[in-house]
Design an enzyme around this catalytic site. Structure first.
Site, PDB file in Angstrom:
ATOM      1  N   GLY A  81      41.961  29.588  23.442  1.00 29.69           N
ATOM      2  CA  GLY A  81      43.177  30.232  22.466  1.00 29.69           C
ATOM      3  C   GLY A  81      42.003  31.215  21.416  1.00 29.69           C
ATOM      4  CD1 TRP A  83      38.159  35.169  24.193  1.00 34.92           C
ATOM      5  CD2 TRP A  83      38.907  36.850  25.388  1.00 34.92           C
ATOM      6  NE1 TRP A  83      37.002  35.866  24.492  1.00 34.92           N
ATOM      7  CE2 TRP A  83      37.492  36.536  25.639  1.00 34.92           C
ATOM      8  CE3 TRP A  83      39.613  37.728  26.238  1.00 34.92           C
ATOM      9  CZ2 TRP A  83      36.825  37.476  26.530  1.00 34.92           C
ATOM     10  CZ3 TRP A  83      38.856  38.749  27.179  1.00 34.92           C
ATOM     11  CH2 TRP A  83      37.543  38.195  27.296  1.00 34.92           C
ATOM     12  CG  ASP A 109      45.399  28.513  30.551  1.00 33.54           C
ATOM     13  OD1 ASP A 109      44.435  29.087  30.083  1.00 33.54           O
ATOM     14  OD2 ASP A 109      45.342  27.428  31.353  1.00 33.54           O
ATOM     15  CG  ASP A 125      49.922  30.375  39.211  1.00 34.85           C
ATOM     16  OD1 ASP A 125      48.786  31.451  39.042  1.00 34.85           O
ATOM     17  OD2 ASP A 125      49.832  29.836  40.150  1.00 34.85           O
ATOM     18  CG  ASP A 149      36.279  34.432  28.594  1.00 35.19           C
ATOM     19  OD1 ASP A 149      35.465  34.899  28.934  1.00 35.19           O
ATOM     20  OD2 ASP A 149      36.225  33.483  27.762  1.00 35.19           O
ATOM     21  CE  LYS A 189      34.337  34.102  32.120  1.00 32.54           C
ATOM     22  NZ  LYS A 189      33.892  33.078  31.419  1.00 32.54           N
TER      23      LYS A 189
END
Length: 239
Positions: A81, A83, A109, A125, A149, A189
């Site tokens: 959490g 970000w 998530d 998902d 991320d 990322k």
């Protein structure tokens, strides 16, 4: 844990040394020692962030200014959490700056995430067929920023891990194409490894500007970097 004394100057080396423990692997000991001595880990604890990764998005936003007050933000793979915490403050999701527009932060998530003040968290998902529409329904429209991320579970094989995270990043990019407002930003990322070219072509086709950057909070010995794709053109017909 011990602290090594130095002689001659009345000072000491403040680096924390972790003693080996029965049943603990050397790699685990080295990881623990690195965590205890990481200034970003220590700073995250002081400032109330859920992890050192919060400083990566802080540094990226300091440079590219995509988290604006009033923006609608989607954080893919948001656990734990950090970000989301940064986004809440930057987009004024709590309305603490009365002279600025109030933004929205939506985190999704696979796993359950502890509530974050100012953010709406869903266990979802993002690869599910209807995930993009669900996110737009929760937002009440399109997103201004989609950020990720995420990293695939490590296999221990560098080449395999690189391919997995690039595939995950591409999936996040296609998701962003479905939910982003024109002019929006995608941040994700990736791991440097030589197979990012297709991802770069994909992003450059769909965004006005694509930057590749390694923020200071990324460890020097890590192969991770971040793509910041700005100025979404709208989904291209042949994507």
């Amino acid at each position: 844990m011990t602290e090594k004394n130095t002689s001659g100057r009345g000072q000491r080396d403040l680096r924390v040394r972790v003693k080996t423990a029965k049943g603990r692997k050397l790699s685990s000991t080295l990881w623990l020692e690195r965590q205890l001595n990481d200034p970003y880990v220590q700073r995250a604890k002081r400032e109330g962030f859920r992890g050192r990764a919060a400083f990566k998005i802080l540094e990226l936003d300091d440079k590219y200014a995509f988290l604006k007050p009033g923006s609608r933000v989607v954080d893919l793979g948001c656990a734990p959490g950090g970000w989301c915490q940064v986004a809440v403050e930057r987009v004024n999701a709590l309305g603490q700056r009365p002279n600025k527009p109030v933004g929205t932060v939506l985190g999704v998530d696979l796993q359950e995430v502890e509530p974050i003040s100012g953010a709406e968290i869903h266990q979802l998902d993002f690869l599910a067929d209807d995930a993009d529409q669900m996110v737009k329904d929760w937002l009440g429209g399109s997103a201004d920023v989609v950020m990720s991320d995420m990293a695939a579970a490590s296999s221990g094989h560098k080449g395999t891990d690189h391919l997995r995270i690039i595939a995950l990043c591409e999936a996040a990019a296609y998701f962003a194409f479905d939910v982003l407002e024109e002019g929006g930003t995608f941040v994700a990322k990736v791991l440097a490894g030589g197979t990012e070219n297709e991802l770069q072509v994909l992003l450059k086709k769909n965004f006005q500007k694509v930057a590749n950057v390694k923020p200071p909070a990324s460890r020097a010995n890590s192969s991770e970097k971040f793509v910041v794709a700005m100025g979404y053109k709208g989904r291209q017909a042949d994507v």
